[in-house]
Design a protein around this motif. Structure first.
Motif, PDB file in Angstrom:
ATOM      1  N   ARG A  37       0.836  -1.202   0.000  1.00 27.55           N
ATOM      2  CA  ARG A  37       0.000   0.000   0.000  1.00 27.55           C
ATOM      3  C   ARG A  37       0.867   1.247   0.000  1.00 27.55           C
ATOM      4  O   ARG A  37       1.964   1.263   0.567  1.00 27.55           O
ATOM      5  N   TYR A  54      -3.231   6.228   4.246  1.00 28.81           N
ATOM      6  CA  TYR A  54      -3.243   5.489   2.981  1.00 28.81           C
ATOM      7  C   TYR A  54      -4.307   6.064   2.052  1.00 28.81           C
ATOM      8  O   TYR A  54      -5.354   6.558   2.502  1.00 28.81           O
ATOM      9  N   GLU A  56      -5.797   4.751  -1.025  1.00 34.92           N
ATOM     10  CA  GLU A  56      -6.653   4.017  -1.951  1.00 34.92           C
ATOM     11  C   GLU A  56      -8.104   4.501  -1.895  1.00 34.92           C
ATOM     12  O   GLU A  56      -8.746   4.693  -2.931  1.00 34.92           O
ATOM     13  N   GLU A 279      -5.996  -7.252   2.156  1.00 33.64           N
ATOM     14  CA  GLU A 279      -5.285  -6.971   3.405  1.00 33.64           C
ATOM     15  C   GLU A 279      -6.058  -7.467   4.629  1.00 33.64           C
ATOM     16  O   GLU A 279      -5.461  -7.690   5.687  1.00 33.64           O
TER      17      GLU A 279
END
Length: 298
Positions: A37, A54, A56, A279
């Motif tokens: 990631r 993160y 995403e 994940e």
């Protein structure tokens, strides 16, 4: 704009938006199950613990039409809420007496984390691995932790068995378990396992339960809490199946409700492939708790 272009654009805008004493850089991390990631790390001068945010999810928002300016503003808001206000004393981590009451455990898939497990102490459990970390902080967004590595055991002069004994006390105390009916938590879940469960028994919503911790972060580890599985068996008055929905929770199904019990593992594996983030996958196998024997097995 590709994801990598998006990450670079966020980095550039963040550098313009933060104070001079905050450094911004792209951070690539190998997370649970070997998932790679990318995120933005914001490091404040004189603070030795820095949050990584993160990206995403933010990229998905961007693709759905959210302006980059809005996303930058939201990342800044999140940073100010999760950042540490003071440094964590590095000397504390080297002193077992100062961290022993903060050591907790988590459950991860053993096969999918073979690389990571080479560097950390762990205990094999079913097809899983019990790993350890030092819990620094708990917030509404989750936990701030430092993973326990093999070097820590040497430094602390403690065994893996002692680490597990201490984590067993701490995890249940710091992250108490929570067993709720599916109908009570249905709005918190994606519904992916619910739909599949109803294919096996249409009454699933009222007859199955979700076991996690109260924070719902790495809550699948609650199956390790002393007396937890036994207490559930007493409450249900039956043996039961445990479906590893994710690293964050498991689903409990009374034995008499699993009309298609031979399909349970296949159902979990299918949901993992199609609905659960890589994940967050815990296992493709369903488990069974035998009240008479007092054990959980595959």
């Amino acid at each position: 704009m590709t994801y990598y272009q998006f990450v670079e654009a966020v980095e550039e805008r963040m550098k313009e938006a933060v104070r001079e004493d905050v450094a911004v850089c792209i951070h690539t991390a190998e997370k649970n199950n070997g998932t790679i990631r990318k995120g933005i790390t914001l490091s404040q001068k004189d603070i030795n613990i820095s949050p990584t945010i993160y990206l995403e999810g933010y990229y998905q928002q961007f693709q759905c039409g959210s302006p980059l300016e809005y996303i930058i503003s939201d990342i800044l808001r999140l940073y100010h809420e999760v950042r540490f206000q003071k440094p964590w004393g590095e000397e504390k981590i080297s002193d077992y007496s100062k961290v022993h009451d903060k050591i907790i455990y988590r459950l991860v898939n053993r096969e999918a984390n073979k690389k990571m497990l080479k560097d950390v102490p762990y205990i094999a459990y079913l097809d899983l691995a019990i790993v350890f970390c030092v819990l620094l902080e708990v917030t509404k967004y989750g936990t701030a932790t430092i993973p326990v590595r093999k070097g820590h055991l040497d430094m602390w002069e403690v065994s893996g068995e002692e680490l597990y004994r201490q984590a067993s006390k701490n995890t249940a105390r710091l992250l108490p378990d929570d067993l709720s009916s599916m109908s009570a938590v249905i709005e918190e879940l994606s519904g992916t396992l619910i739909d599949k469960a109803k294919e096996i028994n249409p009454k699933y919503e009222d007859d199955v339960y979700v076991l996690s911790n109260r924070l719902r972060s790495y809550g699948a580890a609650a199956i390790l809490y002393e007396g937890c599985l036994e207490t559930i068996g007493m409450y249900l008055k039956s043996n039961y199946y445990v479906l590893p929905s994710s690293i964050h929770e498991v689903i409990v199904i009374p034995e008499n409700m699993a009309d298609g019990k031979e399909e349970l593992s296949a159902m979990v594996a299918e949901v993992n492939r199609t609905q659960v983030d890589a994940e967050e996958v815990l296992s493709d196998r369903a488990y069974y708790y035998d009240r008479e024997k007092g054990i959980l097995c595959i």
